[in-house]
Design an enzyme around this catalytic site. Structure first.
Site, short mmCIF file in Angstrom:
data_model
loop_
_atom_site.label_atom_id
_atom_site.label_comp_id
_atom_site.label_asym_id
_atom_site.label_seq_id
_atom_site.Cartn_x
_atom_site.Cartn_y
_atom_site.Cartn_z
N GLY A 189 -14.12 15.12 -4.23
CA GLY A 189 -12.68 15.12 -4.01
C GLY A 189 -12.28 14.74 -2.61
N LEU A 201 -18.26 5.54 12.49
CA LEU A 201 -19.41 4.78 12.01
C LEU A 201 -20.03 5.40 10.75
CD1 LEU A 201 -21.06 4.33 15.52
CD2 LEU A 201 -19.77 2.59 14.27
N GLY A 202 -19.26 6.21 10.03
CA GLY A 202 -19.78 6.82 8.82
C GLY A 202 -20.98 7.71 9.11
N SER A 236 -17.34 18.00 4.55
CA SER A 236 -16.50 17.50 3.46
C SER A 236 -17.25 16.57 2.51
CB SER A 236 -15.26 16.78 4.02
OG SER A 236 -15.58 15.48 4.50
N ASP A 264 -10.47 10.79 7.01
CA ASP A 264 -9.23 11.54 7.22
C ASP A 264 -9.54 12.97 7.68
OD1 ASP A 264 -7.73 9.35 6.40
OD2 ASP A 264 -7.73 10.00 4.30
N ALA A 324 -1.35 12.69 4.49
CA ALA A 324 -1.41 14.05 3.97
C ALA A 324 -2.80 14.65 4.15
CB ALA A 324 -1.02 14.06 2.50
N ASP A 336 -4.33 11.56 -6.19
CA ASP A 336 -5.57 10.82 -6.43
C ASP A 336 -6.14 11.10 -7.82
OD1 ASP A 336 -5.37 9.90 -3.84
OD2 ASP A 336 -6.91 11.23 -3.03
N THR A 383 -15.20 10.11 -0.12
CA THR A 383 -13.76 9.83 -0.16
C THR A 383 -13.00 10.78 0.77
OG1 THR A 383 -14.00 9.24 -2.48
CG2 THR A 383 -11.76 9.50 -1.65
N GLU A 402 -0.53 3.10 5.90
CA GLU A 402 -0.18 3.10 4.47
C GLU A 402 1.33 3.09 4.24
OE1 GLU A 402 -3.89 4.99 2.02
OE2 GLU A 402 -2.43 6.42 2.79
#
Length: 331
Positions: free
Chosen positions: A314, A248-249, A309, A279, A68, A39, A275, A166
Site C-alpha cells: 500500500g 536513489l531508491g 514503508s 513520498d 497527501a 489508489d 509504492t 501533480e
C-alpha cells in the site's frame, strides 16, 4: 440503486466538508500544497504486455496522491501539518477528507469541486515490489492560484513547504514564491517527471528528483548512479536552486550543494511494495527539518522511515506511526 448510492455519498461528503476542522494551525510546522487521491492496487507476479490478460493475486484500495502521502507521513510521526488541496464532491472525496482528520492533518484549505471527480490512481505491483501507475488527475487540475492565495496565512506561518507536480504548475509556483518570500523552507518534489521553467529555481531551497526526474530536468539520459548524478545536479544549482537532494531508491540519497557532496546509503531489506516510498521519505524529511534537524541528519532519519514503508503493502497504509519508530530518532 446507483443513484441512491451516489446521493448518499454526496450527502456524506457535504456533511463532512461542512464541519470545521478542529485541528490546530500549522504555525511552525509543515504545509503541503498538492494532490489528494484514491489508489486502486492490483498485485500480480508479472506486468502484462500489450494485449495480454493475467490473473492477479490481490486487490486493495488506499488513500494516495503525492501531496497527501507526504502530509500524512509528516503528521503520523509528529508534525503539525496543513494540507492545501482539491477533491471532488463524491464518495472518494468524503473518505479522503475524513482520513485527513483522523491522521491529524488540518483540512481548512482542502476544498471540493463539482467540476471533476476526485483524482484516482490505478497501480500494478509485481512480485518484486515494482510498480506501474496510471493517474487520472480530476480535481487536481482545479486547485488554483486563488486557492493558494486564500491559504497565505497558513503557508507563510509554516517552517516547511512541500510541493510536487501533480497539480497545475502555476498553482505550485505561486505556493513556492509565497513561501520563499516569507522565509519558509521550500521543497519541490519534481514528480511526475517533467521540465520546469528556469524562473522557478531561485524559489526552491531543496529540489528532490529521483534519477529519472533528474534526467528529464537536465536533458541527460545517462544518469544511472550517484557519480553521474552529481554533475547533473550541479547544472541545476547553476540555475539558482539552493540544494539538490537526489533520491536513489535502494541506493539511498545524495545531497549536492555548491560546496559539498553527501551520500546516505539505504538499509538493505526485502521490499514488498515500493509504492509511495519516495513520498514517505519526503514527508519524514519535512518533519525532521521542521523541528530543527540539520539536513544531513534529516536525510538519514527519513531514509530509515521510508525503508520501513517498503516492507508493507500500500501507500499510506504502509507508513509508520511515531510509536513504531525508534525513539532515538526523536531525541
Amino acid at each position: 440503486s446507483e443513484a441512491l448510492i451516489a446521493g448518499l455519498a454526496s450527502s456524506a461528503f457535504f456533511l463532512l466538508s461542512s464541519r470545521k476542522s478542529t485541528e490546530s494551525s500549522t504555525s511552525g510546522g509543515v504545509v503541503c500544497v498538492g494532490s489528494s487521491g484514491y489508489d486502486f492496487f492490483s498485485y500480480t507476479d508479472e506486468f502484462p504486455v500489450p494485449g495480454e490478460t493475467l490473473k492477479g493475486n490481490q486487490f486493495k484500495t488506499d488513500f494516495g496522491g503525492k501531496g497527501a502521502n507526504q502530509a500524512v507521513t509528516a503528521a503520523r510521526i509528529g508534525a503539525n501539518v496543513s494540507m492545501v488541496s482539491k477533491i471532488g464532491s463524491d464518495g472518494f472525496g468524503a473518505q479522503i477528507l475524513e482520513n485527513f482528520r483522523k491522521q491529524g492533518v488540518n483540512t481548512e484549505h482542502v476544498t471540493c469541486t463539482e467540476a471533476a471527480t476526485t483524482a484516482i490512481a490505478n497501480i500494478l505491483v509485481n512480485k518484486r515490489g515494482e510498480n506501474c501507475i496510471i493517474i487520472i488527475p480530476g480535481a487536481h487540475h482545479h486547485l488554483t492560484i486563488e486557492d493558494v492565495q486564500r491559504a497565505k496565512k497558513t503557508i507563510c506561518s509554516a517552517k516547511v513547504l512541500l510541493t510536487q507536480l501533480e497539480i497545475l504548475p502555476e498553482t505550485t509556483f505561486e505556493a513556492l514564491k509565497m513561501a520563499h518570500e516569507a522565509g519558509v523552507l521550500t521543497i519541490l518534489n519534481p514528480a511526475p517527471a517533467c521540465n520546469i521553467p528556469d524562473s522557478w529555481y531561485p524559489y526552491i531551497d531543496i529540489l528532490t528528483p529521483n534519477e529519472t526526474e533528474l534526467q528529464i530536468l537536465t536533458n541527460n539520459k545517462n544518469i544511472t548512479n550517484q557519480d553521474e548524478a552529481e554533475p547533473a545536479a550541479r547544472q541545476l544549482l547553476e540555475k539558482g536552486v539552493k540544494k539538490v537532494l537526489v533520491t536513489l531508491g535502494k541506493n539511498g540519497s545524495l545531497l549536492i550543494t555548491p560546496t559539498e557532496k553527501y551520500h546516505v546509503p539505504c538499509k538493505k531489506v526485502e521490499a514488498i511494495d515500493t509504492t509511495g516510498a519516495g513520498d514517505c521519505y519526503l514527508g519524514s524529511l519535512a518533519y525532521f527539518l521542521s523541528v530543527g534537524d540539520e539536513l544531513k541528519a534529516a536525510m538519514v532519519k527519513a531514509g530509515e522511515v521510508a525503508t520501513m514503508s517498503v516492507q508493507k503493502n500500500g501507500t499510506q497504509a504502509s507508513y509508520p506511526y511515531r510509536h513504531e519508530i525508534d525513539s532515538k530518532m526523536f531525541q
